[in-house]
Structure formats: structure tokens, C-alpha cells
Design a protein around this motif. Structure first.
Motif: not given
Ligand SMILES: *[C@@H]1O[C@H](CO)[C@@H](O)[C@H](O)[C@H]1NC(C)=O
Length: 225
Positions: A23, A98, A112-113, A119, A125
Motif C-alpha cells: 500500500g 485494500t 490503498t491496496h 483487484k 469502494y
């Protein structure tokens, strides 16, 4: 001995081009550019588009966001206005792979990841708008592969609605369920749509960097082997 040498030489190279597998860091909040050593953002047209389930927002009522296009490994996603670089609003329960990122003094200010797993459009989201007069837009940096990423991709503008939200919309009390509930709708509308958000220019810089790293690795193997 040879193995040790290979590890000593190769690991730092691979580490450097790997960016942040877990991330983005908070220092990327403003620029939204990953600090991959030796990699530059793509200037080719982005294959991604940032989709919302609504053109309007109502404070406290979730809006869902999806990234349509090829599967991706990393991202940094924020809601912004044209008034500042501040990350606005609050993201809800992160979808799989995430996590939240603390941006603009807001622990839930960005997504963020959390790992490099793939993904896609089923990764939804959910964002809760603040009491902001708006309009806002969603801005994302998408990392397709370690050294291949597009920065500053934007959604459409989402305008503040007046009065109560029309129809049966998920209310403020539903924090945490919004991501799951929105998955079907978000995924269906976005699949296959290609964005044309980036402009032309220097293309393939990142690929060249990868090739240089690969060639170096190959030469090392050849020499050591
Ligand atoms: C978020 O970041 C700010 C500084 O940018 C810091 O003061 C705050 O403690 C952080 N919050 C959390 C929950 O980490």
C-alpha cells in the motif's frame, strides 16, 4: 556461493522496482505518485475509468466507486474538490485486499491496496460524503503491474444534491454494509469501458525500465551461472 551472490545482487534490484506491495504511504497523499524507484507514470491513454454510482451526493449517504478496466494490483483513491488537495469525506469498510490510508488528517481519508493481489470491477469502494457544498470528483492512481501505473485519473464531477436523497438510498447508519450492497450495480455498469483520461506523450518509459532490469538479471545469471 553463487546462490548467495545472486541473492545479494538480485534482491536489492527487485526490491527497488517493487514499490510498495502493501500500500501507498501517507507521504503519497498529496502528489498521488508512487515512489517506484526507476519507474515513471504511463503517458499512454489509461485503460482505466473511475466510475461512480451517482452523479449527485448527499452528506452522510454513501456513494460507490469502482475502477473499470484491466485487473490491477495497487491504487490510491481519494475524493477531492478543485479547492484544495485535501482528501474529502470518509471511506467505509475496505473491500478485500485494500485498506484505509490516513490522508489530510483523516484516518479514513483514502483507500490503498493492502497486498498485490489482483483487484477488478467487483472491488467496490464506498465513500460517505462530508457536509461539503461540492462538486467533488474521485481521483485515483492505478498500479497495473509493479512498474506500470497511471496517475491522477479522475471520475466525473459529483454534485451536491439539495434536499433529501431521492429513492431508497442506503442511509448513514449502514456503515460497513455499503461495499457489499453496491457490488452488483457498480460492477455491471463499468465492465469493459476504457477511459481516455491521460494524454499522449512519452510512452513506454516504464516498460523500458522493466526490460533493463530483466536484462540485468539475465546477464547476472549468465555470468554467475
Ligand atoms: C493521521 O495523520 C496525522 C498527521 O498527518 C496524525 O496527526 C494522526 O495522528 C494520524 N491518525 C492516525 C489514526 O494515524
Amino acid at each position: 556461493m553463487e546462490l548467495l551472490l545472486t541473492v545479494l545482487v538480485l534482491v536489492p534490484i527487485l526490491w527497488c522496482i517493487d514499490g510498495y506491495p502493501t500500500g501507498a504511504h501517507s507521504d503519497a497523499c498529496g502528489p498521488m505518485i508512487p515512489r517506484h524507484v526507476g519507474a515513471y507514470p504511463q503517458h499512454t491513454p489509461s485503460p482505466y475509468s473511475v466510475l461512480t454510482n451517482s452523479k449527485m451526493f448527499y452528506p452522510g449517504y454513501p456513494v460507490t466507486v469502482t475502477i473499470a478496466g484491466p485487473q490491477y494490483r495497487g491504487l490510491l483513491l481519494q475524493a477531492r474538490s478543485h479547492e484544495s488537495n485535501d482528501a474529502l469525506g470518509s471511506w467505509q469498510l475496505p473491500p478485500p485486499d485494500t485498506k484505509f490510508l490516513n490522508c489530510s488528517n483523516n484516518p479514513h481519508g483514502a483507500m490503498t491496496h493492502s497486498n498485490p493481489n489482483l483487484k477488478g470491477v467487483t472491488t467496490v469502494y464506498s465513500w460517505v460524503p462530508p457536509d461539503f457544498h461540492g462538486p467533488i470528483y474521485f481521483m485515483v492512481t492505478v498500479v497495473q503491474e509493479r512498474t506500470v501505473f497511471w496517475v491522477h485519473l479522475s471520475s466525473i464531477h459529483v454534485f451536491r444534491g439539495s434536499g433529501p436523497p431521492p429513492g431508497p438510498v442506503a442511509g448513514p447508519g449502514r456503515a460497513g454494509t455499503g461495499a457489499g450492497a453496491g457490488a452488483g450495480a457498480g460492477a455491471g455498469t463499468g465492465a469493459g469501458r476504457a477511459g481516455a483520461l491521460a494524454t499522449g506523450g512519452q510512452s513506454g518509459l516504464a516498460e523500458q525500465t522493466s526490460i533493463v532490469a530483466l536484462v540485468m538479471s539475465f546477464l547476472l545469471f549468465a555470468i554467475l551461472g
